[in-house]
Scaffold this motif. Structure first.
Motif, short mmCIF file in Angstrom:
data_model
loop_
_atom_site.label_atom_id
_atom_site.label_comp_id
_atom_site.label_asym_id
_atom_site.label_seq_id
_atom_site.Cartn_x
_atom_site.Cartn_y
_atom_site.Cartn_z
N VAL A 213 2.40 10.41 -4.79
CA VAL A 213 3.54 11.32 -4.65
C VAL A 213 4.35 11.38 -5.94
CG1 VAL A 213 5.65 11.79 -3.36
CG2 VAL A 213 3.62 10.95 -2.17
N GLN A 214 4.61 10.22 -6.53
CA GLN A 214 5.44 10.22 -7.74
C GLN A 214 4.77 10.99 -8.87
OE1 GLN A 214 7.43 6.53 -8.92
NE2 GLN A 214 6.60 6.81 -10.98
N GLN A 215 3.48 10.81 -9.06
CA GLN A 215 2.78 11.52 -10.13
C GLN A 215 2.78 13.02 -9.88
OE1 GLN A 215 1.78 10.01 -12.86
NE2 GLN A 215 2.47 8.05 -12.04
N ARG A 216 2.62 13.40 -8.63
CA ARG A 216 2.64 14.84 -8.32
C ARG A 216 4.03 15.42 -8.54
NH1 ARG A 216 -1.45 17.35 -5.76
NH2 ARG A 216 -3.23 16.10 -5.07
N ARG B 196 0.83 -1.21 0.00
CA ARG B 196 0.00 0.00 0.00
C ARG B 196 0.86 1.25 0.00
NH1 ARG B 196 -4.31 1.35 4.71
NH2 ARG B 196 -2.38 1.76 5.88
N ILE B 197 1.94 1.24 0.78
CA ILE B 197 2.83 2.40 0.80
C ILE B 197 3.46 2.60 -0.57
CG2 ILE B 197 4.97 3.30 1.78
CD1 ILE B 197 4.21 1.93 4.40
N GLU B 198 3.89 1.48 -1.20
CA GLU B 198 4.49 1.59 -2.53
C GLU B 198 3.48 2.14 -3.53
OE1 GLU B 198 5.53 0.70 -6.53
OE2 GLU B 198 3.87 -0.25 -5.46
N HIS C 288 4.48 26.11 -6.77
CA HIS C 288 4.60 26.28 -5.33
C HIS C 288 3.45 25.59 -4.60
CE1 HIS C 288 4.24 28.43 -1.44
NE2 HIS C 288 5.57 28.40 -1.49
N ARG C 289 2.23 25.76 -5.14
CA ARG C 289 1.08 25.11 -4.52
C ARG C 289 1.17 23.59 -4.66
NH1 ARG C 289 -1.36 29.56 -7.06
NH2 ARG C 289 -1.95 28.26 -8.86
N GLU C 290 1.64 23.14 -5.83
CA GLU C 290 1.80 21.71 -6.03
C GLU C 290 2.83 21.12 -5.08
OE1 GLU C 290 0.86 18.06 -7.83
OE2 GLU C 290 -0.12 20.02 -8.00
N ALA C 291 3.91 21.88 -4.82
CA ALA C 291 4.94 21.41 -3.88
C ALA C 291 4.36 21.27 -2.47
CB ALA C 291 6.12 22.37 -3.88
N GLY C 292 3.50 22.21 -2.08
CA GLY C 292 2.87 22.10 -0.77
C GLY C 292 1.97 20.88 -0.67
N GLU D 161 0.95 15.23 1.14
CA GLU D 161 0.67 13.82 0.84
C GLU D 161 1.82 12.93 1.30
OE1 GLU D 161 -0.73 11.05 -2.92
OE2 GLU D 161 -0.89 13.24 -2.99
N LEU D 162 3.07 13.41 1.15
CA LEU D 162 4.21 12.63 1.62
C LEU D 162 4.17 12.49 3.13
CD1 LEU D 162 6.79 11.20 0.79
CD2 LEU D 162 8.00 13.37 1.03
N ARG D 163 3.75 13.55 3.84
CA ARG D 163 3.63 13.48 5.29
C ARG D 163 2.53 12.48 5.69
NH1 ARG D 163 2.36 18.34 5.97
NH2 ARG D 163 4.51 19.13 5.92
N GLU D 164 1.45 12.44 4.90
CA GLU D 164 0.37 11.50 5.18
C GLU D 164 0.85 10.06 5.01
OE1 GLU D 164 -3.48 10.34 6.21
OE2 GLU D 164 -2.58 12.33 6.26
N VAL D 165 1.63 9.80 3.95
CA VAL D 165 2.16 8.46 3.75
C VAL D 165 3.10 8.07 4.88
CG1 VAL D 165 3.61 7.04 2.23
CG2 VAL D 165 1.89 8.56 1.25
N ALA D 166 3.93 9.02 5.33
CA ALA D 166 4.85 8.74 6.43
C ALA D 166 4.09 8.44 7.71
CB ALA D 166 5.79 9.91 6.63
N TRP D 167 2.99 9.14 7.97
CA TRP D 167 2.19 8.88 9.16
C TRP D 167 1.54 7.50 9.10
CZ3 TRP D 167 0.58 11.13 13.79
CH2 TRP D 167 1.23 12.33 14.11
N ARG D 168 1.14 7.08 7.89
CA ARG D 168 0.54 5.75 7.78
C ARG D 168 1.59 4.67 7.97
NH1 ARG D 168 -2.66 7.98 3.50
NH2 ARG D 168 -1.26 7.10 1.94
N ALA D 169 2.84 4.95 7.59
CA ALA D 169 3.90 3.97 7.80
C ALA D 169 4.25 3.85 9.27
CB ALA D 169 5.14 4.35 6.99
N TYR D 170 4.52 4.97 9.93
CA TYR D 170 4.77 4.98 11.37
C TYR D 170 4.76 6.43 11.85
CZ TYR D 170 6.65 4.08 15.98
OH TYR D 170 6.81 4.01 17.33
N PRO D 171 3.87 6.76 12.78
CA PRO D 171 3.78 8.15 13.25
C PRO D 171 4.93 8.50 14.19
CG PRO D 171 2.22 6.78 14.42
CD PRO D 171 2.88 5.90 13.41
N SER D 172 5.70 9.49 13.86
CA SER D 172 6.82 9.89 14.72
C SER D 172 6.34 10.44 16.06
CB SER D 172 7.68 10.95 14.01
OG SER D 172 6.89 12.09 13.68
N ALA D 173 5.07 10.90 16.13
CA ALA D 173 4.55 11.43 17.39
C ALA D 173 4.49 10.36 18.47
CB ALA D 173 3.16 12.03 17.18
N LEU D 174 4.38 9.09 18.08
CA LEU D 174 4.38 8.03 19.09
C LEU D 174 5.68 8.02 19.88
CD1 LEU D 174 2.72 4.89 17.44
CD2 LEU D 174 1.94 6.14 19.44
#
Length: 385
Positions: free
Chosen positions: A208-211, A199-201, A241-245, A250-263
Motif C-alpha cells: 500500500v505504501q509503495q502504491r 505481516r500486516i506491517e 485514478h486507476r492506481e487509486a482504485g 489492496e487496502l481492503r484486502e489487508v483489512a480483511w486479513r486483519a479482521y473481516p467486518s462481515a463477521l
C-alpha cells in the motif's frame, strides 16, 4: 486411552466388582504381612532398604494387576497400560487391601442386618414381638442401614479414586498437564499475533505504501503538465485514478486479513463467501452449521479457511479447493479444507503454526495431512462452549 473411567457399567456389574474387591483384598493383605514380616528388618536398615523395597514391589505388581483388571472388567475403567502412580504398587496395595477388608466388613454387617430383619418379620408374623420392641428395632435398624450404606458408598468412591491415581494420571497431574497446555497455547497465540502484526506491517509498507508513493508521483506529474500539455495531464490523471482504485482494493484486502467486518455484520457464512470471491482458485464451500456459533469460534474458523485457501493458491499449484464447515448445537465445529495440489505442506511452517496456536487457544485441534503429490487436507475441530 487416558486414565479415567470408561463407559458407565451396569449396576449389577458394579455390585459384583465391589464384592470381588473384598475378595481380592485378602491376598493383598496376606502378601503384605507374609512378605513384609521377614523383610521388615531389611527395610529398617538404610543399606538394604532399597533392595527390600524392590523385592516387595516386584511381588506386589501381579496383585495390583489383578486390581486393574477388576476395575476394567466390572466398572468399565480404561487406563494407560504403562502408567503407574507416584505412590507405587506397595502403597496402592496397602490402601486397597485395607479398604477392601473394611468394605467386606460393612457388607457382612449389612447381610447380618438382613437376617435380623427376617427374624423380626417372623416374630411380628408369629405375634411374639410387641409394638414397642418393633419400633425400637426399626429405628435402630434404619440408623444402622443408613450408616452402612453411606460407609459402603464412601469406600466405593475411595476405591475408584485410588485406581485413578495409581493406574491413570491423578487430578494433580491432570491439572499440571492442563497448566502446561495453557502455557504452550498462550505462547503460541502471542507468537501468532506477533507474526500477523508483522505481516500486516509488511503488506502496508511493501504494498500500500509503495502504491501511494506512486500515486502521489502521478498526481504531481499531472499537476506539472497541466499548463503545458493538457492531454498528457489527462493521461496521467487517468493512470492516477486507476492506481487509486488498485490501492483501495489492496487496502481492503489487508483489512480483511486483519479482521473481516462481515463477521460482525453478516456472520461466518457470508464472510466465507467473501473469501470465495477473492480466491484466485475455484472454491467450493459447503456450510452445514445449525444454530449460532460463539464469536471466537467464528473468528478462528474464518482464519483457518482464509489462511488455508491463501496457502493453496500461493504454494500448492492446486486447481481447486473445497471447504466444508459443519457443526450442530452442543458439538464441535469441524472445518475441513482440501486442495488437489502437489502436497508437501510443512505443518511446522509459520502460517500453519499460527493457525494451530489460534485453534489451540480455544482448546481445539488442528490436523494437517499433506503427503507429497497431494492432496493437502487441513481439519480443525473447535469446541463450541
Amino acid at each position: 486411552m487416558s486414565g479415567g473411567e470408561g463407559a458407565q457399567a451396569p449396576g449389577t456389574a458394579r455390585a459384583a466388582g465391589v464384592a470381588a474387591g473384598c475378595v481380592t483384598a485378602v491376598p493383598g493383605l496376606l502378601y503384605l504381612v507374609g512378605a513384609g514380616a521377614p523383610l521388615g528388618a531389611f527395610l529398617l536398615w538404610p543399606r538394604t532398604r532399597a533392595y527390600a523395597l524392590r523385592l516387595l514391589t516386584r511381588g506386589a505388581r501381579p496383585l495390583v494387576e489383578v486390581e486393574r483388571r477388576r476395575r476394567t472388567r466390572f466398572f468399565g475403567d480404561r487406563f494407560p497400560e504403562a502408567y503407574e502412580g507416584e505412590g507405587g504398587a506397595l502403597r496402592y496395595l496397602a490402601v486397597r487391601s485395607w479398604t477392601g477388608l473394611v468394605c467386606g466388613l460393612v457388607l457382612g454387617l449389612l447381610g447380618y442386618g438382613v437376617v435380623l430383619a427376617g427374624l423380626l418379620a417372623g416374630g411380628v408374623a408369629g405375634g411374639t414381638t410387641g409394638a414397642a420392641e418393633l419400633l425400637t428395632q426399626l429405628v435402630l435398624g434404619g440408623v444402622l442401614l443408613f450408616l452402612g450404606l453411606q460407609g459402603l458408598a464412601a469406600l466405593t468412591a475411595l476405591d475408584a479414586r485410588l485406581a485413578r491415581e495409581h493406574f491413570g494420571p491423578s487430578e494433580r497431574e491432570l491439572l499440571r498437564r492442563r497448566i502446561d497446555e495453557l502455557s504452550v497455547s498462550r505462547a503460541a497465540v502471542v507468537a501468532a499475533v506477533d507474526a500477523e502484526r508483522r505481516r500486516i506491517e509488511r503488506d502496508l509498507h511493501d504494498g500500500v505504501q509503495q502504491r501511494l508513493v506512486a500515486l502521489a508521483m502521478l498526481i504531481g506529474r499531472a499537476h506539472r503538465s497541466g499548463g503545458r500539455d493538457p492531454e498528457r495531464a489527462a493521461e496521467l490523471l487517468g493512470q492516477a485514478h486507476r492506481e487509486a482504485g488498485e490501492v483501495l482494493a489492496e487496502l481492503r484486502e489487508v483489512a480483511w486479513r486483519a479482521y473481516p467486518s462481515a463477521l460482525d455484520s453478516l456472520g461466518l457464512e457470508e464472510a466465507l463467501g467473501g473469501v470465495a470471491q477473492r480466491c484466485a482458485l475455484p472454491l467450493r464451500i459447503a456450510y452445514e452449521v445449525t444454530g449460532p456459533l460463539p464469536r471466537p469460534v467464528e473468528t478462528a474458523a474464518y482464519f483457518v479457511v482464509s489462511e488455508a485457501v491463501t496457502n493453496a493458491a500461493k504454494h500448492s499449484a492446486a486447481g481447486s479447493v473445497s471447504v466444508r464447515v459443519a457443526g450442530a448445537p452442543g458439538g464441535p465445529l469441524t472445518v475441513r479444507v482440501e486442495d488437489d495440489g502437489r502436497g508437501g505442506a510443512d505443518p511446522a511452517g509459520s502460517g500453519l503454526t499460527g493457525l494451530r496456536g489460534r485453534v489451540a487457544a480455544l482448546d481445539g485441534v488442528l490436523r494437517v495431512d499433506s503427503p507429497l503429490g497431494g492432496p493437502t487436507t487441513i481439519v480443525a475441530e473447535l469446541p463450541c462452549v
